[in-house]
Design a protein around this motif. Structure first.
Motif, PDB file in Angstrom:
ATOM      1  N   ASP A 112      57.620  18.401  46.624  1.00  0.00           N
ATOM      2  CA  ASP A 112      56.307  17.932  47.178  1.00  0.00           C
ATOM      3  C   ASP A 112      55.829  17.197  46.010  1.00  0.00           C
ATOM      4  OD1 ASP A 112      55.709  19.954  45.764  1.00  0.00           O
ATOM      5  OD2 ASP A 112      54.268  21.003  47.142  1.00  0.00           O
ATOM      6  N   TYR A 113      56.152  17.543  44.786  1.00  0.00           N
ATOM      7  CA  TYR A 113      55.458  16.915  43.490  1.00  0.00           C
ATOM      8  C   TYR A 113      56.692  16.747  42.460  1.00  0.00           C
ATOM      9  CZ  TYR A 113      51.244  17.954  45.848  1.00  0.00           C
ATOM     10  OH  TYR A 113      50.010  18.201  46.821  1.00  0.00           O
ATOM     11  N   PRO A 114      57.423  15.566  42.348  1.00  0.00           N
ATOM     12  CA  PRO A 114      58.328  15.511  41.441  1.00  0.00           C
ATOM     13  C   PRO A 114      58.208  15.865  39.977  1.00  0.00           C
ATOM     14  CG  PRO A 114      58.291  13.277  42.865  1.00  0.00           C
ATOM     15  CD  PRO A 114      57.007  14.137  42.980  1.00  0.00           C
ATOM     16  N   ARG A 115      58.657  16.686  39.332  1.00  0.00           N
ATOM     17  CA  ARG A 115      58.395  17.342  38.058  1.00  0.00           C
ATOM     18  C   ARG A 115      58.247  16.164  37.056  1.00  0.00           C
ATOM     19  NH1 ARG A 115      63.816  21.747  38.009  1.00  0.00           N
ATOM     20  NH2 ARG A 115      62.495  23.491  38.815  1.00  0.00           N
ATOM     21  N   ASP A 116      59.050  15.292  36.899  1.00  0.00           N
ATOM     22  CA  ASP A 116      58.712  14.003  35.787  1.00  0.00           C
ATOM     23  C   ASP A 116      57.506  13.348  36.173  1.00  0.00           C
ATOM     24  OD1 ASP A 116      61.188  14.854  35.075  1.00  0.00           O
ATOM     25  OD2 ASP A 116      62.256  12.864  35.584  1.00  0.00           O
ATOM     26  N   ALA A 117      57.114  13.051  37.354  1.00  0.00           N
ATOM     27  CA  ALA A 117      55.978  12.635  37.773  1.00  0.00           C
ATOM     28  C   ALA A 117      54.632  13.263  37.325  1.00  0.00           C
ATOM     29  CB  ALA A 117      55.593  12.217  39.126  1.00  0.00           C
ATOM     30  N   VAL A 118      54.922  14.758  37.590  1.00  0.00           N
ATOM     31  CA  VAL A 118      53.734  15.720  37.178  1.00  0.00           C
ATOM     32  C   VAL A 118      53.493  15.838  35.755  1.00  0.00           C
ATOM     33  CG1 VAL A 118      53.157  18.265  37.218  1.00  0.00           C
ATOM     34  CG2 VAL A 118      54.093  17.075  39.498  1.00  0.00           C
ATOM     35  N   ARG A 119      54.715  15.897  35.033  1.00  0.00           N
ATOM     36  CA  ARG A 119      54.511  15.946  33.535  1.00  0.00           C
ATOM     37  C   ARG A 119      54.007  14.594  33.200  1.00  0.00           C
ATOM     38  NH1 ARG A 119      56.159  18.179  29.045  1.00  0.00           N
ATOM     39  NH2 ARG A 119      57.216  20.090  30.127  1.00  0.00           N
ATOM     40  N   GLU A 120      54.194  13.566  33.508  1.00  0.00           N
ATOM     41  CA  GLU A 120      53.470  12.252  33.106  1.00  0.00           C
ATOM     42  C   GLU A 120      52.057  12.309  33.446  1.00  0.00           C
ATOM     43  OE1 GLU A 120      54.087   7.364  33.011  1.00  0.00           O
ATOM     44  OE2 GLU A 120      55.568   8.893  33.904  1.00  0.00           O
ATOM     45  N   LEU A 121      51.636  12.605  34.559  1.00  0.00           N
ATOM     46  CA  LEU A 121      50.304  12.556  35.160  1.00  0.00           C
ATOM     47  C   LEU A 121      49.428  13.820  34.106  1.00  0.00           C
ATOM     48  CD1 LEU A 121      48.215  12.077  37.192  1.00  0.00           C
ATOM     49  CD2 LEU A 121      49.016  13.849  38.515  1.00  0.00           C
ATOM     50  N   VAL A 122      49.889  14.858  33.889  1.00  0.00           N
ATOM     51  CA  VAL A 122      49.168  15.798  33.070  1.00  0.00           C
ATOM     52  C   VAL A 122      49.191  15.167  31.635  1.00  0.00           C
ATOM     53  CG1 VAL A 122      49.335  18.162  32.176  1.00  0.00           C
ATOM     54  CG2 VAL A 122      49.748  17.876  34.542  1.00  0.00           C
ATOM     55  N   VAL A 123      50.294  14.892  31.218  1.00  0.00           N
ATOM     56  CA  VAL A 123      50.157  14.317  29.685  1.00  0.00           C
ATOM     57  C   VAL A 123      49.121  13.383  29.723  1.00  0.00           C
ATOM     58  CG1 VAL A 123      51.102  12.980  27.824  1.00  0.00           C
ATOM     59  CG2 VAL A 123      52.338  14.944  29.008  1.00  0.00           C
ATOM     60  N   ASN A 124      48.975  12.171  30.500  1.00  0.00           N
ATOM     61  CA  ASN A 124      47.917  11.354  30.512  1.00  0.00           C
ATOM     62  C   ASN A 124      46.593  11.881  30.677  1.00  0.00           C
ATOM     63  OD1 ASN A 124      49.784   9.115  30.193  1.00  0.00           O
ATOM     64  ND2 ASN A 124      50.214   8.698  32.369  1.00  0.00           N
ATOM     65  N   ALA A 125      46.208  12.555  31.464  1.00  0.00           N
ATOM     66  CA  ALA A 125      45.172  13.320  31.689  1.00  0.00           C
ATOM     67  C   ALA A 125      44.622  13.877  30.265  1.00  0.00           C
ATOM     68  CB  ALA A 125      45.124  14.702  32.418  1.00  0.00           C
ATOM     69  N   PHE A 126      45.314  14.480  29.459  1.00  0.00           N
ATOM     70  CA  PHE A 126      44.916  14.854  28.084  1.00  0.00           C
ATOM     71  C   PHE A 126      44.944  13.909  27.064  1.00  0.00           C
ATOM     72  CE2 PHE A 126      46.126  19.057  29.765  1.00  0.00           C
ATOM     73  CZ  PHE A 126      45.209  19.855  29.298  1.00  0.00           C
ATOM     74  N   LEU A 127      45.765  12.769  27.131  1.00  0.00           N
ATOM     75  CA  LEU A 127      45.719  11.770  25.988  1.00  0.00           C
ATOM     76  C   LEU A 127      44.655  10.822  26.262  1.00  0.00           C
ATOM     77  CD1 LEU A 127      49.283  10.349  25.947  1.00  0.00           C
ATOM     78  CD2 LEU A 127      48.298  11.942  24.390  1.00  0.00           C
ATOM     79  N   HIS A 128      44.287  10.309  27.526  1.00  0.00           N
ATOM     80  CA  HIS A 128      43.290   9.491  27.552  1.00  0.00           C
ATOM     81  C   HIS A 128      41.825   9.691  28.040  1.00  0.00           C
ATOM     82  CE1 HIS A 128      46.782   6.912  27.164  1.00  0.00           C
ATOM     83  NE2 HIS A 128      47.326   7.361  28.328  1.00  0.00           N
ATOM     84  N   ARG A 129      41.617  11.108  28.049  1.00  0.00           N
ATOM     85  CA  ARG A 129      40.057  11.414  28.246  1.00  0.00           C
ATOM     86  C   ARG A 129      39.451  11.038  26.994  1.00  0.00           C
ATOM     87  NH1 ARG A 129      38.125  17.341  27.693  1.00  0.00           N
ATOM     88  NH2 ARG A 129      36.356  16.220  26.969  1.00  0.00           N
ATOM     89  N   SER A 130      38.010  11.321  27.399  1.00  0.00           N
ATOM     90  CA  SER A 130      37.075  11.004  26.337  1.00  0.00           C
ATOM     91  C   SER A 130      36.833  12.188  25.787  1.00  0.00           C
ATOM     92  CB  SER A 130      35.667  10.271  26.785  1.00  0.00           C
ATOM     93  OG  SER A 130      35.019  10.357  25.731  1.00  0.00           O
ATOM     94  N   TYR A 131      37.038  12.411  24.432  1.00  0.00           N
ATOM     95  CA  TYR A 131      36.801  13.825  23.615  1.00  0.00           C
ATOM     96  C   TYR A 131      35.543  13.801  23.310  1.00  0.00           C
ATOM     97  CZ  TYR A 131      41.515  15.353  24.223  1.00  0.00           C
ATOM     98  OH  TYR A 131      42.889  15.598  25.096  1.00  0.00           O
ATOM     99  N   GLU A 132      34.597  12.578  23.432  1.00  0.00           N
ATOM    100  CA  GLU A 132      33.331  12.528  22.884  1.00  0.00           C
ATOM    101  C   GLU A 132      32.393  12.813  23.978  1.00  0.00           C
ATOM    102  OE1 GLU A 132      32.919   9.478  19.525  1.00  0.00           O
ATOM    103  OE2 GLU A 132      34.239   8.833  20.922  1.00  0.00           O
ATOM    104  N   THR A 133      32.839  13.173  25.339  1.00  0.00           N
ATOM    105  CA  THR A 133      32.234  13.398  26.485  1.00  0.00           C
ATOM    106  C   THR A 133      32.271  14.756  26.892  1.00  0.00           C
ATOM    107  OG1 THR A 133      32.760  11.104  27.170  1.00  0.00           O
ATOM    108  CG2 THR A 133      32.054  12.646  28.839  1.00  0.00           C
ATOM    109  N   ASN A 134      31.314  15.587  27.492  1.00  0.00           N
ATOM    110  CA  ASN A 134      31.364  16.824  27.942  1.00  0.00           C
ATOM    111  C   ASN A 134      32.354  16.596  29.150  1.00  0.00           C
ATOM    112  OD1 ASN A 134      29.599  17.805  26.084  1.00  0.00           O
ATOM    113  ND2 ASN A 134      27.948  17.485  27.309  1.00  0.00           N
ATOM    114  N   GLY A 135      32.838  18.019  29.507  1.00  0.00           N
ATOM    115  CA  GLY A 135      33.658  18.218  30.584  1.00  0.00           C
ATOM    116  C   GLY A 135      35.245  18.457  30.056  1.00  0.00           C
TER     117      GLY A 135
END
Length: 253
Positions: free
Chosen positions: A174-197
């Motif tokens: 239902d969720y290809p492994r490679d796509a899941v990994r890239e999605l999760v990595v991007n969430a941590f890489l591109h979030r704002s670490y100067e913003t709460n949440g």
């Protein structure tokens, strides 16, 4: 034109403003920083932190060494810690660890101190809106965080048989492994670490939603996100993770 020429304009009262259509609107500091970040003039991940080498987690240091070896950077992975971090540009001139280094290698105590907003949560629901049957909220270093979330999704992913001609049957996830990994990595890489949440992951057989604080980088809109030039919010962090080939790890395994 030099980078120093790209600066928000302030009026005679010292207040920064921005033009939106025919209106001149206030331009608060957080929006100015996002604007500068999108142009490569500001990078929170490249700023030095209050952490030193003694604050780094040996387990995460070993993880980075293994990733460097797997990515073909064996020499860097065999250097002593200060030289390895210098080679990865994670060590500031004064010997302090840059924010990207804290995210990747810092223990949980120093992470809480340097990045109070850091963290992530995961919830699995058998169907959208139902009670979660699996959940956790943690604040592990970034690489360990990615693995924790990817493993949790992989453990509960579902396979669907697809019958092909000639009696061949494929198993589709239902969720290809490679796509899941890239999605999760991007969430941590591109979030704002100067913003709460925190990074929030909602998983069900029908939907996988990954949300991270900060929204799109200034200048990127939903309509052009697939065609606009890459504009990482945390440039140094993104470059180090690319060197480690974290997003490609599953494909290499």
């Amino acid at each position: 034109m030099t980078a120093s020429q790209f600066q928000p304009h302030s009026n005679s009262a010292g207040l920064a403003t921005r033009r939106q259509g025919s209106d001149c609107l206030p331009y608060p500091p957080n929006e100015q920083r996002e604007w500068l970040s999108a142009r490569g003039q500001v990078d929170w991940s490249a700023d030095r932190s209050s952490a030193g080498l003694e604050d780094l987690d040996p387990i995460e240091v070993d993880r980075v060494r293994r990733l460097l070896a797997a990515a073909g950077r064996e020499h860097t992975g065999t250097l002593d810690l200060p030289r390895m971090l210098t080679d990865l540009r994670l060590l500031a001139d004064d010997g302090s660890v840059k924010n990207a280094g804290v995210l990747l290698l810092g223990g949980e105590d120093v992470l809480r101190s340097v990045v109070p907003a850091y963290g992530y949560s995961y919830q699995y629901r058998p169907s959208p809106g139902s009670e979660a049957t699996s959940r956790f909220r943690e604040a592990k270093p970034l690489l360990a965080s990615v693995e924790a979330v990817v493993v949790a999704i992989d453990r509960l992913r579902q396979l669907h048989p697809l019958n092909m001609s000639g009696g061949v049957q494929l198993q589709l996830s239902d969720y290809p492994r490679d796509a899941v990994r890239e999605l999760v990595v991007n969430a941590f890489l591109h979030r704002s670490y100067e913003t709460n949440g925190t990074v929030e992951v909602e998983h069900s057989p029908e939907r996988l939603v990954v949300a991270s604080p900060g929204g799109l980088v200034a200048g990127v809109t939903p309509s052009d996100i697939l065609t606009v030039a890459p504009t990482p919010r945390n440039r140094l962090l993104a470059e180090v993770v690319a060197t480690l080939q974290v997003a490609e790890l599953r494909a290499r395994a």
